[in-house]
Design an enzyme around this catalytic site. Structure first.
Site, PDB file in Angstrom:
ATOM      1  N   ARG A  30      64.067-108.884-103.414  1.00  0.00           N
ATOM      2  CA  ARG A  30      63.509-108.277-102.218  1.00  0.00           C
ATOM      3  C   ARG A  30      64.115-108.983-101.015  1.00  0.00           C
ATOM      4  NH1 ARG A  30      61.887-104.438-104.876  1.00  0.00           N
ATOM      5  NH2 ARG A  30      59.710-103.850-105.211  1.00  0.00           N
ATOM      6  N   GLU A  84      63.772-102.301 -94.227  1.00  0.00           N
ATOM      7  CA  GLU A  84      64.535-101.201 -94.822  1.00  0.00           C
ATOM      8  C   GLU A  84      64.080 -99.860 -94.265  1.00  0.00           C
ATOM      9  OE1 GLU A  84      64.327-101.618 -99.074  1.00  0.00           O
ATOM     10  OE2 GLU A  84      65.523-103.451 -99.058  1.00  0.00           O
ATOM     11  N   HIS A 142      69.650-100.454-101.267  1.00  0.00           N
ATOM     12  CA  HIS A 142      68.547-100.603-102.218  1.00  0.00           C
ATOM     13  C   HIS A 142      68.628 -99.548-103.319  1.00  0.00           C
ATOM     14  CE1 HIS A 142      64.158-102.197-102.604  1.00  0.00           C
ATOM     15  NE2 HIS A 142      64.717-101.993-103.794  1.00  0.00           N
TER      16      HIS A 142
END
Length: 311
Positions: free
Chosen positions: A227, A256, A274
Protein backbone atom coordinates in the site's frame (compact mmCIF):
# COMPACT_ATOMS: atom_id res chain seq x y z
CA UNK A 1 -42.69 -11.74 -5.74
CA UNK A 2 -40.19 -13.05 -3.14
CA UNK A 3 -38.33 -10.58 -0.98
CA UNK A 4 -34.93 -9.61 -2.41
CA UNK A 5 -32.36 -8.44 0.14
CA UNK A 6 -30.76 -5.07 -0.49
CA UNK A 7 -27.03 -4.33 -0.69
CA UNK A 8 -25.21 -1.01 -0.92
CA UNK A 9 -22.08 -0.54 -3.06
CA UNK A 10 -19.94 2.09 -1.37
CA UNK A 11 -17.40 3.14 -4.03
CA UNK A 12 -17.79 3.94 -7.75
CA UNK A 13 -14.84 1.67 -8.62
CA UNK A 14 -17.11 -1.27 -7.73
CA UNK A 15 -19.97 -0.11 -9.92
CA UNK A 16 -19.16 -2.84 -12.47
CA UNK A 17 -20.34 -5.39 -9.91
CA UNK A 18 -23.91 -4.13 -10.26
CA UNK A 19 -25.18 -6.59 -12.90
CA UNK A 20 -23.76 -9.56 -11.00
CA UNK A 21 -25.25 -8.46 -7.70
CA UNK A 22 -28.61 -7.68 -9.29
CA UNK A 23 -29.11 -11.37 -10.06
CA UNK A 24 -29.89 -11.90 -6.37
CA UNK A 25 -30.19 -8.50 -4.67
CA UNK A 26 -31.66 -5.04 -4.90
CA UNK A 27 -28.60 -2.90 -5.46
CA UNK A 28 -28.02 0.68 -4.34
CA UNK A 29 -24.97 2.81 -5.16
CA UNK A 30 -23.88 5.37 -2.60
CA UNK A 31 -22.46 7.82 -5.14
CA UNK A 32 -25.92 8.18 -6.66
CA UNK A 33 -27.17 9.55 -3.36
CA UNK A 34 -27.82 8.15 0.14
CA UNK A 35 -30.51 5.44 -0.07
CA UNK A 36 -32.70 7.12 2.55
CA UNK A 37 -35.90 5.22 1.76
CA UNK A 38 -34.11 1.85 1.73
CA UNK A 39 -31.92 2.25 4.81
CA UNK A 40 -33.86 -0.33 6.80
CA UNK A 41 -33.70 -2.82 3.92
CA UNK A 42 -29.94 -2.81 3.36
CA UNK A 43 -28.36 -5.88 4.92
CA UNK A 44 -24.86 -5.72 3.43
CA UNK A 45 -22.41 -3.18 2.05
CA UNK A 46 -19.75 -3.95 -0.55
CA UNK A 47 -16.46 -2.08 -0.25
CA UNK A 48 -12.90 -1.83 -1.54
CA UNK A 49 -10.50 -2.65 1.27
CA UNK A 50 -8.06 0.23 0.82
CA UNK A 51 -10.75 2.94 0.79
CA UNK A 52 -11.61 4.46 4.19
CA UNK A 53 -14.95 3.05 5.29
CA UNK A 54 -17.58 5.74 5.73
CA UNK A 55 -19.01 4.63 9.07
CA UNK A 56 -21.33 7.66 9.20
CA UNK A 57 -23.33 6.06 6.39
CA UNK A 58 -23.35 2.69 8.12
CA UNK A 59 -24.73 4.21 11.32
CA UNK A 60 -28.02 4.69 9.45
CA UNK A 61 -28.36 1.04 8.40
CA UNK A 62 -30.14 -0.64 11.33
CA UNK A 63 -30.27 -4.13 9.78
CA UNK A 64 -26.71 -4.34 8.50
CA UNK A 65 -25.46 -7.95 8.60
CA UNK A 66 -22.19 -7.79 6.67
CA UNK A 67 -19.39 -5.58 5.40
CA UNK A 68 -18.20 -7.46 2.33
CA UNK A 69 -14.75 -6.42 1.19
CA UNK A 70 -14.22 -7.25 -2.48
CA UNK A 71 -10.43 -7.24 -2.16
CA UNK A 72 -7.94 -9.20 -0.08
CA UNK A 73 -6.69 -6.18 1.86
CA UNK A 74 -9.06 -4.48 4.30
CA UNK A 75 -6.88 -1.72 5.77
CA UNK A 76 -9.54 0.95 5.21
CA UNK A 77 -12.02 -0.84 7.49
CA UNK A 78 -12.16 0.03 11.17
CA UNK A 79 -12.41 -3.46 12.62
CA UNK A 80 -12.86 -2.12 16.16
CA UNK A 81 -15.90 -0.15 15.00
CA UNK A 82 -17.31 -3.26 13.31
CA UNK A 83 -16.66 -5.49 16.32
CA UNK A 84 -18.30 -3.01 18.69
CA UNK A 85 -21.48 -3.17 16.60
CA UNK A 86 -21.34 -6.90 15.95
CA UNK A 87 -21.01 -6.48 12.18
CA UNK A 88 -18.76 -9.14 10.59
CA UNK A 89 -16.34 -8.39 7.76
CA UNK A 90 -15.35 -10.68 4.89
CA UNK A 91 -12.60 -10.37 2.29
CA UNK A 92 -11.01 -12.25 -0.63
CA UNK A 93 -7.78 -13.86 0.59
CA UNK A 94 -5.44 -16.13 -1.38
CA UNK A 95 -6.91 -15.13 -4.73
CA UNK A 96 -4.46 -12.75 -6.39
CA UNK A 97 -1.16 -13.14 -4.51
CA UNK A 98 0.54 -15.00 -7.38
CA UNK A 99 -0.51 -12.25 -9.80
CA UNK A 100 0.79 -9.54 -7.46
CA UNK A 101 4.09 -11.40 -7.20
CA UNK A 102 4.28 -11.60 -11.02
CA UNK A 103 3.76 -7.85 -11.18
CA UNK A 104 6.41 -7.21 -8.53
CA UNK A 105 8.86 -9.25 -10.59
CA UNK A 106 7.86 -7.31 -13.70
CA UNK A 107 8.47 -4.00 -11.93
CA UNK A 108 11.83 -5.26 -10.70
CA UNK A 109 12.95 -6.36 -14.15
CA UNK A 110 11.59 -3.23 -15.84
CA UNK A 111 13.59 -1.04 -13.48
CA UNK A 112 16.80 -3.05 -13.17
CA UNK A 113 17.04 -3.95 -16.88
CA UNK A 114 15.78 -0.50 -18.02
CA UNK A 115 13.04 -2.05 -20.16
CA UNK A 116 10.86 1.07 -20.19
CA UNK A 117 13.81 3.28 -21.12
CA UNK A 118 14.74 0.83 -23.89
CA UNK A 119 11.22 0.99 -25.28
CA UNK A 120 11.30 4.79 -25.30
CA UNK A 121 14.75 4.83 -26.92
CA UNK A 122 13.62 2.67 -29.81
CA UNK A 123 10.36 4.58 -30.35
CA UNK A 124 12.15 7.95 -30.24
CA UNK A 125 14.64 6.87 -32.89
CA UNK A 126 17.55 7.25 -30.46
CA UNK A 127 18.93 3.72 -30.81
CA UNK A 128 22.66 3.98 -31.60
CA UNK A 129 24.77 0.86 -32.14
CA UNK A 130 27.79 2.60 -30.66
CA UNK A 131 26.06 3.35 -27.35
CA UNK A 132 24.39 0.16 -26.15
CA UNK A 133 22.36 0.41 -22.93
CA UNK A 134 24.15 -1.52 -20.17
CA UNK A 135 22.27 -2.82 -17.10
CA UNK A 136 23.11 -5.04 -14.11
CA UNK A 137 22.30 -8.74 -14.21
CA UNK A 138 19.64 -10.07 -11.86
CA UNK A 139 21.82 -13.07 -11.02
CA UNK A 140 23.41 -12.56 -7.63
CA UNK A 141 21.18 -9.62 -6.68
CA UNK A 142 20.25 -9.56 -2.99
CA UNK A 143 16.47 -9.26 -2.65
CA UNK A 144 15.05 -8.12 0.68
CA UNK A 145 11.33 -8.72 1.20
CA UNK A 146 9.34 -6.73 3.74
CA UNK A 147 6.50 -8.99 4.87
CA UNK A 148 6.69 -12.69 4.07
CA UNK A 149 3.02 -13.50 3.65
CA UNK A 150 1.56 -15.15 0.55
CA UNK A 151 2.78 -12.36 -1.75
CA UNK A 152 6.23 -12.17 -0.17
CA UNK A 153 6.72 -15.92 -0.40
CA UNK A 154 5.60 -15.93 -4.04
CA UNK A 155 8.11 -13.16 -4.83
CA UNK A 156 10.87 -15.10 -3.04
CA UNK A 157 10.23 -18.22 -5.11
CA UNK A 158 10.35 -16.25 -8.35
CA UNK A 159 13.56 -14.36 -7.69
CA UNK A 160 15.34 -17.50 -6.51
CA UNK A 161 14.81 -18.94 -9.98
CA UNK A 162 16.65 -15.90 -11.35
CA UNK A 163 19.64 -16.70 -9.17
CA UNK A 164 18.98 -14.02 -6.55
CA UNK A 165 19.68 -14.26 -2.83
CA UNK A 166 16.63 -13.79 -0.60
CA UNK A 167 16.24 -12.42 2.91
CA UNK A 168 13.21 -10.97 4.64
CA UNK A 169 11.96 -9.09 7.64
CA UNK A 170 8.61 -8.84 9.39
CA UNK A 171 7.52 -8.02 12.94
CA UNK A 172 6.77 -11.67 13.69
CA UNK A 173 9.18 -14.54 13.08
CA UNK A 174 8.12 -17.62 11.16
CA UNK A 175 9.69 -20.81 9.87
CA UNK A 176 10.78 -20.28 6.27
CA UNK A 177 13.43 -21.33 3.79
CA UNK A 178 14.90 -17.81 3.83
CA UNK A 179 16.80 -15.98 6.59
CA UNK A 180 15.07 -13.24 8.59
CA UNK A 181 17.04 -10.04 9.09
CA UNK A 182 17.50 -8.72 12.61
CA UNK A 183 15.55 -5.58 11.71
CA UNK A 184 14.30 -3.58 8.74
CA UNK A 185 17.36 -1.34 8.55
CA UNK A 186 19.67 -4.33 8.36
CA UNK A 187 17.52 -5.83 5.61
CA UNK A 188 17.66 -2.59 3.59
CA UNK A 189 21.39 -2.15 4.16
CA UNK A 190 22.14 -5.67 2.89
CA UNK A 191 19.78 -5.61 -0.11
CA UNK A 192 20.13 -4.48 -3.71
CA UNK A 193 16.35 -4.58 -4.11
CA UNK A 194 13.78 -4.05 -1.34
CA UNK A 195 10.31 -5.40 -2.10
CA UNK A 196 7.48 -4.11 0.11
CA UNK A 197 4.80 -6.81 0.34
CA UNK A 198 3.50 -6.44 3.89
CA UNK A 199 -0.10 -5.98 4.96
CA UNK A 200 -0.88 -2.32 5.63
CA UNK A 201 -2.41 -1.28 8.94
CA UNK A 202 -2.32 1.56 11.44
CA UNK A 203 1.00 0.35 12.89
CA UNK A 204 3.15 0.54 9.76
CA UNK A 205 2.29 3.84 8.09
CA UNK A 206 5.55 5.34 6.83
CA UNK A 207 7.44 2.14 7.69
CA UNK A 208 9.75 2.67 4.71
CA UNK A 209 11.22 5.88 6.05
CA UNK A 210 14.00 8.20 4.88
CA UNK A 211 16.37 6.20 7.08
CA UNK A 212 15.40 2.93 5.40
CA UNK A 213 15.78 4.49 1.95
CA UNK A 214 19.20 5.83 2.93
CA UNK A 215 20.20 2.32 4.03
CA UNK A 216 19.05 0.87 0.70
CA UNK A 217 21.30 3.41 -0.94
CA UNK A 218 22.16 5.07 -4.26
CA UNK A 219 22.33 1.76 -6.13
CA UNK A 220 19.23 0.30 -4.50
CA UNK A 221 15.78 -0.31 -5.95
CA UNK A 222 12.54 -0.02 -3.96
CA UNK A 223 9.56 -2.04 -5.25
CA UNK A 224 6.17 -1.47 -3.60
CA UNK A 225 3.16 -3.73 -4.20
CA UNK A 226 1.73 -3.32 -0.68
CA UNK A 227 0.00 0.00 0.00
CA UNK A 228 1.22 3.51 -0.69
CA UNK A 229 0.99 4.61 2.93
CA UNK A 230 3.57 2.03 4.00
CA UNK A 231 6.20 4.22 2.28
CA UNK A 232 7.01 7.81 3.28
CA UNK A 233 6.30 9.09 -0.22
CA UNK A 234 7.76 12.57 0.32
CA UNK A 235 10.98 11.01 1.60
CA UNK A 236 11.02 8.62 -1.37
CA UNK A 237 10.70 11.42 -3.91
CA UNK A 238 13.39 13.43 -2.15
CA UNK A 239 15.75 10.43 -2.08
CA UNK A 240 15.27 9.79 -5.79
CA UNK A 241 15.87 13.44 -6.67
CA UNK A 242 19.07 13.66 -4.62
CA UNK A 243 20.37 10.24 -5.67
CA UNK A 244 20.25 8.88 -2.11
CA UNK A 245 18.11 6.10 -3.59
CA UNK A 246 18.82 4.59 -6.99
CA UNK A 247 15.41 3.57 -8.31
CA UNK A 248 11.77 3.01 -7.39
CA UNK A 249 9.16 0.80 -9.06
CA UNK A 250 5.70 1.40 -7.63
CA UNK A 251 2.22 0.03 -8.15
CA UNK A 252 0.66 1.80 -5.16
CA UNK A 253 0.67 5.39 -3.94
CA UNK A 254 -0.14 7.46 -0.89
CA UNK A 255 -3.13 9.03 -2.69
CA UNK A 256 -4.81 7.20 -5.55
CA UNK A 257 -5.04 8.14 -8.33
CA UNK A 258 -1.71 9.85 -7.76
CA UNK A 259 -1.12 13.29 -9.31
CA UNK A 260 0.98 12.90 -12.45
CA UNK A 261 2.66 16.25 -11.77
CA UNK A 262 4.00 14.86 -8.51
CA UNK A 263 6.20 12.43 -10.46
CA UNK A 264 6.96 14.47 -13.58
CA UNK A 265 10.51 15.43 -12.55
CA UNK A 266 11.30 12.40 -10.38
CA UNK A 267 14.06 10.31 -11.99
CA UNK A 268 14.53 6.55 -12.19
CA UNK A 269 10.96 5.40 -11.66
CA UNK A 270 8.66 2.77 -13.14
CA UNK A 271 5.04 3.43 -12.17
CA UNK A 272 1.85 1.42 -12.70
CA UNK A 273 -1.72 2.36 -11.66
CA UNK A 274 -2.40 -0.17 -8.86
CA UNK A 275 -2.90 -3.06 -11.27
CA UNK A 276 -0.71 -5.75 -9.67
CA UNK A 277 -3.64 -7.91 -8.61
CA UNK A 278 -6.02 -6.90 -11.37
CA UNK A 279 -6.10 -9.98 -13.57
CA UNK A 280 -9.24 -11.46 -15.09
CA UNK A 281 -8.81 -14.65 -13.11
CA UNK A 282 -8.22 -12.86 -9.80
CA UNK A 283 -11.26 -10.63 -10.22
CA UNK A 284 -13.40 -13.66 -11.02
CA UNK A 285 -12.12 -15.31 -7.84
CA UNK A 286 -12.92 -12.21 -5.78
CA UNK A 287 -16.41 -12.02 -7.27
CA UNK A 288 -17.04 -15.67 -6.45
CA UNK A 289 -16.05 -15.19 -2.82
CA UNK A 290 -18.12 -12.00 -2.58
CA UNK A 291 -21.26 -13.75 -3.82
CA UNK A 292 -20.72 -16.74 -1.53
CA UNK A 293 -20.17 -14.54 1.53
CA UNK A 294 -23.24 -12.44 0.76
CA UNK A 295 -25.37 -15.56 0.34
CA UNK A 296 -24.10 -16.98 3.63
CA UNK A 297 -24.83 -13.74 5.49
CA UNK A 298 -28.36 -13.50 4.10
CA UNK A 299 -29.03 -17.12 5.11
CA UNK A 300 -27.49 -16.61 8.56
CA UNK A 301 -24.94 -19.31 7.75
CA UNK A 302 -21.18 -19.33 8.54
CA UNK A 303 -19.22 -16.90 6.39
CA UNK A 304 -16.78 -18.32 3.86
CA UNK A 305 -13.82 -15.99 4.37
CA UNK A 306 -14.35 -13.84 7.46
CA UNK A 307 -11.73 -11.36 8.58
CA UNK A 308 -10.32 -12.61 11.86
CA UNK A 309 -9.66 -9.67 14.14
CA UNK A 310 -6.26 -9.87 15.82
CA UNK A 311 -6.32 -8.35 19.30
Amino acid sequence: MPHRPAVLIMQPALGLLTPFLETAYRVFRLWEGPPVEAQADIEAVVVIGEAPLDTAVLEHLPNLKLIACFTSGYDGIDLDWCAARGVPVTHAPAVNHEDVADHALGLMLAARRQIVMGDRTVKAGDWRMESRLMTPSMRGQRIGIVGLGLIGEAVARRVEILGCEVAWWGPRDKTTAWPRAANLLDLARNSNVLVVACRADATNRGLISAEVLQALGPNGLLVNVSRGQVVDEDALIAALKTGALGQAALDVFETEPTDAARWADVPNTVLTPHTAGATTEAVQGMLGLLMRNLAAAMADEPLVTPVVRVI
